[in-house]
Scaffold this motif. Structure first.
Motif, PDB file in Angstrom:
ATOM      1  N   LYS A  20      -1.201   3.786  -4.560  1.00 31.03           N
ATOM      2  CA  LYS A  20      -2.260   4.345  -5.210  1.00 31.03           C
ATOM      3  C   LYS A  20      -2.385   5.921  -4.886  1.00 31.03           C
ATOM      4  O   LYS A  20      -1.952   6.619  -4.225  1.00 31.03           O
ATOM      5  N   ILE A  21      -3.032   6.648  -5.850  1.00 32.45           N
ATOM      6  CA  ILE A  21      -3.460   7.893  -5.977  1.00 32.45           C
ATOM      7  C   ILE A  21      -4.963   7.927  -5.492  1.00 32.45           C
ATOM      8  O   ILE A  21      -5.692   7.469  -6.290  1.00 32.45           O
ATOM      9  N   ILE A  22      -5.407   8.472  -4.174  1.00 30.53           N
ATOM     10  CA  ILE A  22      -6.588   8.606  -3.760  1.00 30.53           C
ATOM     11  C   ILE A  22      -6.848   9.777  -3.067  1.00 30.53           C
ATOM     12  O   ILE A  22      -5.830  10.231  -2.207  1.00 30.53           O
ATOM     13  N   SER A  23      -7.513  10.599  -3.344  1.00 27.11           N
ATOM     14  CA  SER A  23      -7.824  11.781  -2.696  1.00 27.11           C
ATOM     15  C   SER A  23      -8.817  11.640  -1.705  1.00 27.11           C
ATOM     16  O   SER A  23     -10.267  11.277  -2.030  1.00 27.11           O
ATOM     17  N   ALA A  24      -8.671  11.841  -0.372  1.00 25.89           N
ATOM     18  CA  ALA A  24      -9.448  11.792   0.697  1.00 25.89           C
ATOM     19  C   ALA A  24     -10.451  12.857   0.740  1.00 25.89           C
ATOM     20  O   ALA A  24     -11.667  12.776   1.086  1.00 25.89           O
ATOM     21  N   ALA A  56       1.768   7.571   3.767  1.00 34.31           N
ATOM     22  CA  ALA A  56       0.757   8.387   3.127  1.00 34.31           C
ATOM     23  C   ALA A  56       1.481   9.818   3.007  1.00 34.31           C
ATOM     24  O   ALA A  56       2.051  10.453   3.919  1.00 34.31           O
ATOM     25  N   GLY A  57       1.341  10.573   1.602  1.00 32.42           N
ATOM     26  CA  GLY A  57       1.926  11.415   1.319  1.00 32.42           C
ATOM     27  C   GLY A  57       0.874  12.623   1.256  1.00 32.42           C
ATOM     28  O   GLY A  57      -0.130  12.271   0.472  1.00 32.42           O
ATOM     29  N   HIS A 106      -4.469  15.924   4.981  1.00 34.37           N
ATOM     30  CA  HIS A 106      -5.554  15.109   5.739  1.00 34.37           C
ATOM     31  C   HIS A 106      -5.418  13.651   5.579  1.00 34.37           C
ATOM     32  O   HIS A 106      -5.839  12.833   6.398  1.00 34.37           O
ATOM     33  N   LEU A 107      -4.810  13.246   4.530  1.00 29.96           N
ATOM     34  CA  LEU A 107      -4.389  11.736   4.030  1.00 29.96           C
ATOM     35  C   LEU A 107      -4.104  11.083   5.260  1.00 29.96           C
ATOM     36  O   LEU A 107      -4.398  10.013   5.606  1.00 29.96           O
ATOM     37  N   PRO A 108      -2.728  11.175   5.709  1.00 31.27           N
ATOM     38  CA  PRO A 108      -2.196  10.510   6.524  1.00 31.27           C
ATOM     39  C   PRO A 108      -2.888  10.194   7.961  1.00 31.27           C
ATOM     40  O   PRO A 108      -3.084   9.364   8.440  1.00 31.27           O
ATOM     41  N   GLY A 109      -3.447  11.418   8.455  1.00 30.47           N
ATOM     42  CA  GLY A 109      -4.309  11.334   9.749  1.00 30.47           C
ATOM     43  C   GLY A 109      -5.546  10.245   9.516  1.00 30.47           C
ATOM     44  O   GLY A 109      -5.825   9.559  10.294  1.00 30.47           O
ATOM     45  N   MET A 110      -6.229  10.673   8.322  1.00 33.73           N
ATOM     46  CA  MET A 110      -7.283   9.711   8.048  1.00 33.73           C
ATOM     47  C   MET A 110      -7.020   8.307   7.863  1.00 33.73           C
ATOM     48  O   MET A 110      -7.791   7.551   8.387  1.00 33.73           O
TER      49      MET A 110
END
Length: 166
Positions: free
Chosen positions: A34-38, A62-63, A69-73
């Motif tokens: 998926k392409i998702i912007s946190a 998560a890249g 922030h994406l991996p941490g979230m």
């Protein structure tokens, strides 16, 4: 139902994230990408990350670049392993991404691979899953043997031809 979730914040991350997918393909592991912007679509991101467990996801890759922030979230919302891939950035060469992902607060770990380390993220996800999958473990062991054989072949060539002709 996907065993691994691969998520990136931008399509510019695709070349790196594709390397993770290629490794999962090699080992026969199913995944969703998926392409998702946190930051730009937090509601969609929260729904995806919170629902991953119910969808059968066991590991998230998560890249992210820059603030990353994406991996941490993902790790904050998903109770199983998260692997972060820091993206090389034009601003700081990816060191900003690396620091952002690796410096998680206590209690919210993110396994972090090298900057642009998509291939290793895919392998690490496979190794995590192989702890409870004997057939997958055999595939990983065969892969390790292939890598060893490649190095032996290269050394044999060096010994036969010398470094000048190599």
């Amino acid at each position: 139902m996907a065993t691994v979730g691969i998520v990136m914040g931008s399509d510019s991350d695709m070349p790196v994230m594709a390397k993770a997918a290629e490794m999962l393909d090699r080992f026969g592991i199913d995944y969703e990408m998926k392409i998702i912007s946190a930051h730009r679509e937090p509601d969609i991101f929260f729904e995806w990350a919170k629902g991953a467990k119910e969808r059968g996801t066991k590991v998230i890759i998560a890249g992210a670049g820059k603030a990353a922030h994406l991996p941490g979230m993902c790790a904050a919302l998903f109770p199983m392993p998260v692997i972060g891939i820091p993206m090389k950035t034009s601003d700081l060469g990816g060191v900003d991404s690396l620091y952002s992902i690796v410096q998680m607060p206590s209690g919210i770990p993110v396994a972090t691979v090298a900057i642009n380390g998509g291939q290793n993220a895919g392998i690490l996800a496979a190794k995590i899953l192989a702890t409870s999958d004997a057939a997958l473990l055999e595939k990983l062991e065969a892969y390790s043997e292939e890598m060893k054989d490649q190095v032996v072949e290269k050394d044999n060539r060096l010994q036969e031809t010398g470094y000048q002709a190599y």
